[in-house]
Design a protein around this motif. Structure first.
Motif, PDB file in Angstrom:
ATOM      1  N   ILE A  73      -6.323   5.151  -1.048  1.00  9.14           N
ATOM      2  CA  ILE A  73      -4.994   4.651  -1.395  1.00  9.14           C
ATOM      3  C   ILE A  73      -3.955   5.768  -1.307  1.00  9.14           C
ATOM      4  CG2 ILE A  73      -3.608   3.788  -3.344  1.00  9.14           C
ATOM      5  CD1 ILE A  73      -6.030   2.013  -4.031  1.00  9.14           C
ATOM      6  N   ASP A 114      -7.533  -6.932  -8.458  1.00  8.75           N
ATOM      7  CA  ASP A 114      -7.174  -6.845  -7.045  1.00  8.75           C
ATOM      8  C   ASP A 114      -5.759  -7.361  -6.752  1.00  8.75           C
ATOM      9  OD1 ASP A 114      -9.403  -5.479  -6.292  1.00  8.75           O
ATOM     10  OD2 ASP A 114     -10.483  -7.228  -5.549  1.00  8.75           O
ATOM     11  N   TRP A 158      -2.804   6.081 -12.638  1.00 11.44           N
ATOM     12  CA  TRP A 158      -4.115   5.974 -12.014  1.00 11.44           C
ATOM     13  C   TRP A 158      -5.210   6.532 -12.923  1.00 11.44           C
ATOM     14  CZ3 TRP A 158      -3.707   3.424  -7.411  1.00 11.44           C
ATOM     15  CH2 TRP A 158      -2.441   3.393  -6.833  1.00 11.44           C
ATOM     16  N   GLU A 178     -10.979  -0.611  -1.883  1.00  8.59           N
ATOM     17  CA  GLU A 178      -9.675  -0.267  -1.312  1.00  8.59           C
ATOM     18  C   GLU A 178      -9.418  -0.938   0.032  1.00  8.59           C
ATOM     19  OE1 GLU A 178     -10.440   1.953   1.589  1.00  8.59           O
ATOM     20  OE2 GLU A 178     -12.355   1.223   0.836  1.00  8.59           O
ATOM     21  N   LEU A 209      -9.684   2.447 -10.838  1.00  9.77           N
ATOM     22  CA  LEU A 209     -10.307   2.431  -9.520  1.00  9.77           C
ATOM     23  C   LEU A 209     -11.267   3.604  -9.385  1.00  9.77           C
ATOM     24  CD1 LEU A 209      -7.654   3.692  -6.916  1.00  9.77           C
ATOM     25  CD2 LEU A 209      -7.624   4.222  -9.346  1.00  9.77           C
ATOM     26  N   ALA A 268     -11.836   4.978  -3.765  1.00  4.21           N
ATOM     27  CA  ALA A 268     -10.667   4.124  -3.550  1.00  4.21           C
ATOM     28  C   ALA A 268      -9.373   4.915  -3.738  1.00  4.21           C
ATOM     29  CB  ALA A 268     -10.709   2.934  -4.500  1.00  4.21           C
ATOM     30  N   LEU A 306      -0.023  -3.613  -3.519  1.00  2.59           N
ATOM     31  CA  LEU A 306       0.383  -2.655  -4.551  1.00  2.59           C
ATOM     32  C   LEU A 306       1.869  -2.342  -4.495  1.00  2.59           C
ATOM     33  CD1 LEU A 306      -2.632  -0.163  -4.560  1.00  2.59           C
ATOM     34  CD2 LEU A 306      -1.942  -1.691  -6.411  1.00  2.59           C
ATOM     35  N   LEU A 337      -9.177  -2.488  -9.588  1.00  5.10           N
ATOM     36  CA  LEU A 337      -9.464  -2.671  -8.165  1.00  5.10           C
ATOM     37  C   LEU A 337     -10.975  -2.664  -7.925  1.00  5.10           C
ATOM     38  CD1 LEU A 337      -6.770  -0.359  -6.518  1.00  5.10           C
ATOM     39  CD2 LEU A 337      -6.634  -2.811  -7.018  1.00  5.10           C
ATOM     40  N   VAL A 381      -5.806  -4.324  -1.871  1.00 12.17           N
ATOM     41  CA  VAL A 381      -4.824  -3.315  -2.310  1.00 12.17           C
ATOM     42  C   VAL A 381      -3.460  -3.380  -1.630  1.00 12.17           C
ATOM     43  CG1 VAL A 381      -6.731  -1.726  -2.809  1.00 12.17           C
ATOM     44  CG2 VAL A 381      -5.468  -1.469  -0.664  1.00 12.17           C
TER      45      VAL A 381
END
Length: 325
Positions: free
Chosen positions: A155, A88, A181, A117, A147, A151, A125, A114, A122
């Motif tokens: 994001i 996180d 990601w 979200e 994630l 989420a 970030l 994470l 978050v």
């Protein structure tokens, strides 16, 4: 867990080590953090004891000063080789970097995981760029980030520039966090590996309309981290309970208020009931509001621990716990 020793004031004493893995609590507070801003700008009569301390005691010496919940895992599977895995990246991330990365000489973040979200998990970030190598053209290796699909969708709406693959025609290059990601499942049966360490997702209810993830990790010592929970799902509780898949060496668990209940978080009564069911060897509590006074409430928890046979204490920002993972 031999190095987790309770000192007379109820804190955990964690001797420094460069050849073992270490858990570093970057933040142990609720979403609004502690001190509560309202207590400072509109003080009560008498003033809030916990929040008023923040004006007189430096944060690094005040266990009642709490940033958003976040855990750094300094993973050291072999002597001299360290990987830094961050769980996180909340609203207070920059403050946590300035305070704890510098103190504990954390040189980088190798992976990010994470839990969900929400803002307190978050909104830091964007600040990841500050701890990545400098490149005005973003020509650096991206940091892996793990994630759920849910989420990821959220994001992408909050930070479209962090998930954009290519610049649009005529769009200027701007230095932003570079992230790679990876989608994970909300399923105890779908583990993943981040920087060499295996994690088992632990879905829990964070309000009856929302699933948040905790994580189980470690083979030599089993650790579960659950920061945002209002109710355990049966399959998750089985995976981490003594009467289920096996006793935890350490459970890190949410507790928002000292009394009563809350619709989206455990409060202390629910936390203690869960500890009695799950029965870990030790537990550290996180996510606290300004209702908790670290020293006074740890005295209560020491008595509870003696009575129930489970060592439980409030964690605090900057706490280091060396252990073999």
């Amino acid at each position: 867990m031999a190095d987790l020793n309770l000192t007379p004031n109820g804190n955990l004493s964690s001797p420094s080590s460069t050849t073992r893995s270490t858990l570093i609590f970057l933040g142990t507070g609720c979403s609004s953090a502690v001190p509560n801003a309202r207590c400072l700008i509109q003080p009560s009569d008498p003033p809030c004891t916990v929040c008023s301390q923040s004006l007189s005691i430096p944060p690094d010496r005040n266990p009642n000063y709490r940033c958003n919940t976040s855990l750094m895992i300094d993973y050291c599977p072999s002597e001299g080789k360290h990987s830094y895995i961050l769980i996180d990246v909340g609203k207070t991330f920059r403050e946590q970097v300035l305070r704890w990365f510098s103190l504990y000489k954390i040189p980088r973040v190798d992976s990010i995981i994470l839990t969900h979200e929400h803002a307190d998990a978050v909104l830091g970030l964007d600040d990841i760029r500050a701890i990545q190598p400098h490149s005005p053209t973003n020509d650096i290796d991206p940091t892996p980030i793990y994630l759920t699909q849910y989420a990821m969708k959220s994001i992408a709406e909050k930070f479209p520039y962090l998930v954009q693959k290519k610049l649009k025609e005529g769009q200027e290059v701007r230095r932003v966090s570079q992230l790679n990601w990876t989608i994970i499942e909300s399923n105890c049966e779908a583990p993943f590996v981040a920087s060499g360490l295996k994690f088992v997702p632990l879905p829990v209810m964070h309000g009856e309309d929302y699933i948040c993830l905790g994580f189980l990790f470690g083979e030599k010592c089993r650790v579960a981290y659950i920061s945002d929970i209002s109710r355990f799902i049966a399959s998750t509780e089985y995976v981490i309970s003594k009467d289920g898949a096996g006793q935890l060496d350490l459970l890190i668990l949410d507790t928002l208020y000292k009394t009563g209940s809350h619709n989206v978080h455990f409060c202390l009564p629910q936390t203690l009931e869960a500890l009695k069911r799950i029965c870990p060897k030790r537990a550290l509590l996180i996510g606290m509001t300004h209702e908790f006074d670290h020293h006074k409430d740890n005295e209560f928890l020491l008595e509870w621990s003696k009575r129930e046979g489970i060592h439980v204490q409030l964690a605090h920002d900057g706490l280091r716990v060396p252990m073999d993972l």
